[in-house]
Design a protein around this motif. Sequence first.
Motif, PDB file in Angstrom:
ATOM      1  N   TYR A  83       0.835  -1.208   0.000  1.00 12.95           N
ATOM      2  CA  TYR A  83       0.000   0.000   0.000  1.00 12.95           C
ATOM      3  C   TYR A  83       0.866   1.254   0.000  1.00 12.95           C
ATOM      4  CZ  TYR A  83      -3.454   3.453   1.501  1.00 12.95           C
ATOM      5  OH  TYR A  83      -4.256   4.546   1.585  1.00 12.95           O
ATOM      6  N   VAL A  84       1.874   1.262   0.871  1.00 10.87           N
ATOM      7  CA  VAL A  84       2.753   2.431   0.957  1.00 10.87           C
ATOM      8  C   VAL A  84       3.521   2.601  -0.344  1.00 10.87           C
ATOM      9  CG1 VAL A  84       4.751   3.434   2.128  1.00 10.87           C
ATOM     10  CG2 VAL A  84       2.941   2.329   3.467  1.00 10.87           C
ATOM     11  N   ALA A  85       4.032   1.485  -0.867  1.00 10.97           N
ATOM     12  CA  ALA A  85       4.808   1.542  -2.114  1.00 10.97           C
ATOM     13  C   ALA A  85       3.968   2.086  -3.263  1.00 10.97           C
ATOM     14  CB  ALA A  85       5.340   0.157  -2.454  1.00 10.97           C
ATOM     15  N   LYS A 110      -0.420  17.303   6.764  1.00 11.42           N
ATOM     16  CA  LYS A 110      -1.513  16.339   6.881  1.00 11.42           C
ATOM     17  C   LYS A 110      -2.767  16.868   6.192  1.00 11.42           C
ATOM     18  CE  LYS A 110      -4.207  13.784  10.325  1.00 11.42           C
ATOM     19  NZ  LYS A 110      -4.421  13.543  11.771  1.00 11.42           N
ATOM     20  N   MET A 111      -3.077  18.154   6.394  1.00 10.45           N
ATOM     21  CA  MET A 111      -4.253  18.757   5.769  1.00 10.45           C
ATOM     22  C   MET A 111      -4.094  18.796   4.246  1.00 10.45           C
ATOM     23  SD  MET A 111      -4.808  21.861   8.520  1.00 10.45           S
ATOM     24  CE  MET A 111      -6.035  22.702   7.517  1.00 10.45           C
ATOM     25  N   ILE A 112      -2.894  19.142   3.797  1.00 10.00           N
ATOM     26  CA  ILE A 112      -2.642  19.200   2.351  1.00 10.00           C
ATOM     27  C   ILE A 112      -2.800  17.816   1.737  1.00 10.00           C
ATOM     28  CG2 ILE A 112      -0.886  19.621   0.590  1.00 10.00           C
ATOM     29  CD1 ILE A 112       0.245  21.809   2.417  1.00 10.00           C
ATOM     30  N   GLY A 113      -2.268  16.809   2.426  1.00 11.82           N
ATOM     31  CA  GLY A 113      -2.397  15.438   1.942  1.00 11.82           C
ATOM     32  C   GLY A 113      -3.848  15.020   1.802  1.00 11.82           C
ATOM     33  N   GLN A 114      -4.677  15.410   2.773  1.00 12.41           N
ATOM     34  CA  GLN A 114      -6.091  15.050   2.722  1.00 12.41           C
ATOM     35  C   GLN A 114      -6.798  15.751   1.566  1.00 12.41           C
ATOM     36  OE1 GLN A 114      -7.514  12.680   4.833  1.00 12.41           O
ATOM     37  NE2 GLN A 114      -9.067  12.840   3.225  1.00 12.41           N
ATOM     38  N   GLY A 125      -3.450  10.467   1.626  1.00 11.67           N
ATOM     39  CA  GLY A 125      -3.008  11.679   2.294  1.00 11.67           C
ATOM     40  C   GLY A 125      -2.086  11.364   3.457  1.00 11.67           C
ATOM     41  N   MET A 126      -2.313  10.240   4.121  1.00 10.53           N
ATOM     42  CA  MET A 126      -1.487   9.841   5.260  1.00 10.53           C
ATOM     43  C   MET A 126      -0.056   9.546   4.811  1.00 10.53           C
ATOM     44  SD  MET A 126      -1.935   6.611   7.867  1.00 10.53           S
ATOM     45  CE  MET A 126      -1.667   5.429   6.520  1.00 10.53           C
ATOM     46  N   VAL A 127       0.072   8.792   3.715  1.00 14.50           N
ATOM     47  CA  VAL A 127       1.397   8.490   3.188  1.00 14.50           C
ATOM     48  C   VAL A 127       2.085   9.770   2.740  1.00 14.50           C
ATOM     49  CG1 VAL A 127       2.667   7.313   1.349  1.00 14.50           C
ATOM     50  CG2 VAL A 127       0.799   6.136   2.537  1.00 14.50           C
TER      51      VAL A 127
END
Length: 413
Positions: A83-85, A110-114, A125-127
């Motif tokens: 999943y991460v890869a 974190k907000m930008i990722g979301q 977004g978490m990764v």
Amino acid sequence: MKREQHSNESKFLGKDDKNNRAEESFYSSNPDGKKVDAVEQKEDNSRKSQHRKEDKIVTRIVAIVVLALLIVGGVFGFSTYRYVASSIKPLDPDNSEKIVVDIPSGSTNKMIGQILEDEKVIKSGMVFNYYTKFNNLTGFQAGKYQVSPDMTLDEIGELLQGGGLAADQADARLTIPEGYDVDQIGDVIEKHTELKKKDFLALMKDEKFFDELLEQFPDLLTDASKSEGVRYRLEGYLFPATYDYYKGTSLETLVTEMVSATNNVLAGYYEQIEEADLNVHEVLTIASLVEKEGVTEEDRKKIAQVFFNRLATGMPLQSDISILYALGVHKEMVLYEDLEVDSPYNLYKNTGYGPGPFDNPSEQAIKAVLEPTPNNNYYFVADLETGKVYYAETLEEHNKLVDEYVNKTNKTD
């Protein structure tokens, strides 16, 4: 002498001797004693055998559980790795379509990722959050960015560090006039962008989208979430202003920007609203009427007080603006037959505030509601030729003003 000696020996018999003799007495009187002892020994052996079996079973169960945990852990670890890869790679290497994302000021990684995940630019977004931290990608700037699903996390990070699009790069500038309702805003959007009005109106009725906004702007939208019978739950919450539009901007992004603008304006009034014993929904509802009933700031403040005077006595607000909204039309004159329209928005028939706002008011109209000019009037009418507003305390006075400043024009025509 022998008897005496025997007697003395009896006196000094030890405790162990007594027990031994008692045991001899028991077995001499119980010829089955050896059998009882054998039974007890057999039962003891049976218990020991049972314990050994239980221990073996427990050991096997523990071994199975440990093995299962190792397998699950291995599967989970492998799945997490995959999943991460995959999340680090571009979401769709073959999709270069530009998507405009708006990064608000003060946004964390974190907000930008979301935001990027919600806009379907990246997978996770978490990764993104952890990847940028581990790779020391910092200094992201607020603004609008054109990104695409074929971009790597490094490319997106570098873009965010460089700053957003300039205003003169916008593909269109959407000007939403003060007092426009949702239907009219839909016309503006369709006229100046590739977005469709029907899709915009559908979004206005999308409860899931509203709930997402509610989570983002709870101070602004909590009261609206409780309102019943509304046509569009976001009516009144799309702030009238000019917005830069870039190709690829989604309707969700555009509407969120409008709602955010309303929240920014009202942020300075939330305390005042509470002190006035009102809620946001009520303020915007009265402001939406004041916006169209009055033109000048002075008149708007007086009209706001007239509405509050009516509410205080249980009198209907009797605004023609409510009738036009209930009818779903835009016209200059309201006829007597129009006053009979069956709608919760008909404030000639219904008392109180009604379901909610009738258009999207300006800050001046909002301020007029929070700072009304004290008066004892229950009626007002505008001269159709000059626009001047006249006020009255009684219906009799009001009818005279109507005859003088409204009917005279009709008679002349």
